[in-house]
Design a protein around this motif. Structure first.
Motif, PDB file in Angstrom:
ATOM      1  N   VAL A   1       8.779  -2.502  85.347  1.00 35.65           N
ATOM      2  CA  VAL A   1       8.851  -1.155  84.805  1.00 35.65           C
ATOM      3  C   VAL A   1       9.171  -0.182  85.928  1.00 35.65           C
ATOM      4  O   VAL A   1       8.511  -0.199  86.977  1.00 35.65           O
ATOM      5  N   ARG A   2      10.174   0.660  85.721  1.00 36.06           N
ATOM      6  CA  ARG A   2      10.522   1.674  86.709  1.00 36.06           C
ATOM      7  C   ARG A   2       9.968   3.023  86.267  1.00 36.06           C
ATOM      8  O   ARG A   2       9.959   3.339  85.078  1.00 36.06           O
ATOM      9  N   SER A   3       9.538   3.803  87.245  1.00 34.72           N
ATOM     10  CA  SER A   3       8.864   5.055  86.927  1.00 34.72           C
ATOM     11  C   SER A   3       9.824   6.130  86.452  1.00 34.72           C
ATOM     12  O   SER A   3       9.412   7.096  85.795  1.00 34.72           O
ATOM     13  N   ALA A   4      11.097   5.966  86.763  1.00 33.55           N
ATOM     14  CA  ALA A   4      12.099   6.958  86.368  1.00 33.55           C
ATOM     15  C   ALA A   4      13.477   6.319  86.463  1.00 33.55           C
ATOM     16  O   ALA A   4      13.655   5.282  87.097  1.00 33.55           O
TER      17      ALA A   4
ATOM     18  N   GLN B   1       9.411   4.233  91.515  1.00 32.93           N
ATOM     19  CA  GLN B   1       8.537   3.098  91.803  1.00 32.93           C
ATOM     20  C   GLN B   1       8.806   1.996  90.798  1.00 32.93           C
ATOM     21  O   GLN B   1       9.124   2.263  89.636  1.00 32.93           O
ATOM     22  N   LEU B   2       8.650   0.770  91.245  1.00 34.94           N
ATOM     23  CA  LEU B   2       8.831  -0.409  90.395  1.00 34.94           C
ATOM     24  C   LEU B   2       7.522  -1.191  90.360  1.00 34.94           C
ATOM     25  O   LEU B   2       6.902  -1.406  91.413  1.00 34.94           O
ATOM     26  N   VAL B   3       7.130  -1.603  89.166  1.00 33.07           N
ATOM     27  CA  VAL B   3       5.891  -2.362  89.013  1.00 33.07           C
ATOM     28  C   VAL B   3       6.186  -3.623  88.208  1.00 33.07           C
ATOM     29  O   VAL B   3       6.610  -3.546  87.053  1.00 33.07           O
ATOM     30  N   GLU B   4       5.934  -4.767  88.836  1.00 36.33           N
ATOM     31  CA  GLU B   4       6.143  -6.045  88.169  1.00 36.33           C
ATOM     32  C   GLU B   4       4.849  -6.524  87.522  1.00 36.33           C
ATOM     33  O   GLU B   4       3.751  -6.196  87.972  1.00 36.33           O
ATOM     34  N   SER B   5       5.015  -7.335  86.493  1.00 42.48           N
ATOM     35  CA  SER B   5       3.879  -7.994  85.849  1.00 42.48           C
ATOM     36  C   SER B   5       4.383  -9.233  85.141  1.00 42.48           C
ATOM     37  O   SER B   5       5.598  -9.435  85.013  1.00 42.48           O
ATOM     38  N   GLY B   6       3.449 -10.060  84.689  1.00 41.36           N
ATOM     39  CA  GLY B   6       3.814 -11.226  83.899  1.00 41.36           C
ATOM     40  C   GLY B   6       3.738 -12.547  84.639  1.00 41.36           C
ATOM     41  O   GLY B   6       3.948 -13.600  84.041  1.00 41.36           O
ATOM     42  N   GLY B   7       3.454 -12.496  85.926  1.00 39.64           N
ATOM     43  CA  GLY B   7       3.318 -13.744  86.658  1.00 39.64           C
ATOM     44  C   GLY B   7       2.079 -14.505  86.245  1.00 39.64           C
ATOM     45  O   GLY B   7       1.224 -13.998  85.509  1.00 39.64           O
TER      46      GLY B   7
END
Length: 127
Positions: free
Chosen positions: A23-26, A3-9
């Motif tokens: 951030v990637r989960s693995a 899974q990929l989770v973006e942030s910072g917008g």
């Protein structure tokens, strides 16, 4: 499953900067290549920056962001960043992180190559 989770917008004035994180989960063969895309309302999805996350990372940029955006991997944190400088109103869009097991380096941003996508983070640039 990766899974990929973006942030910072967020919202910023023209000329400002933002730093997005993905951030990637693995780590797996699915994350050999990481990339950033964006999509503005009514427009097609656009590839911005991509990088190989192996021992010799080699970034690739679209002409529209070359010199303003920088993709930076931090494999120790399973994270890839997109540093965005000199932002303009036309940079307003939803920004997505994606990963691929393999990339045709003549077509870095062909979206079918990217097998995992994040949910996106909104960037709004005001004039």
């Amino acid at each position: 499953e990766v899974q990929l989770v973006e942030s910072g917008g967020g919202s910023v004035q023209a000329g400002g900067s933002l730093k997005l994180s993905c951030v990637r989960s693995a780590n797996s063969y699915l994350t050999n290549y990481m990339a950033w895309f964006r999509q503005a309302p009514g427009k097609e999805r656009e590839g911005l920056a991509a990088i190989y996350t192996g021992p010799t990372p080699s970034p690739y940029y679209s002409d529209s962001v070359q010199g303003r955006f920088t993709i930076v991997p931090d494999n120790g944190k399973n994270t890839v960043y997109l540093q965005m400088d000199s932002l303009q109103p036309e940079d307003t869009a939803m920004y997505f992180c994606a990963s691929a097991p393999w990339i045709d380096r003549d077509n870095w941003f062909r979206s079918e190559q990217y097998k995992v996508w994040g949910q996106g983070t909104q960037v709004t640039v005001s004039s």
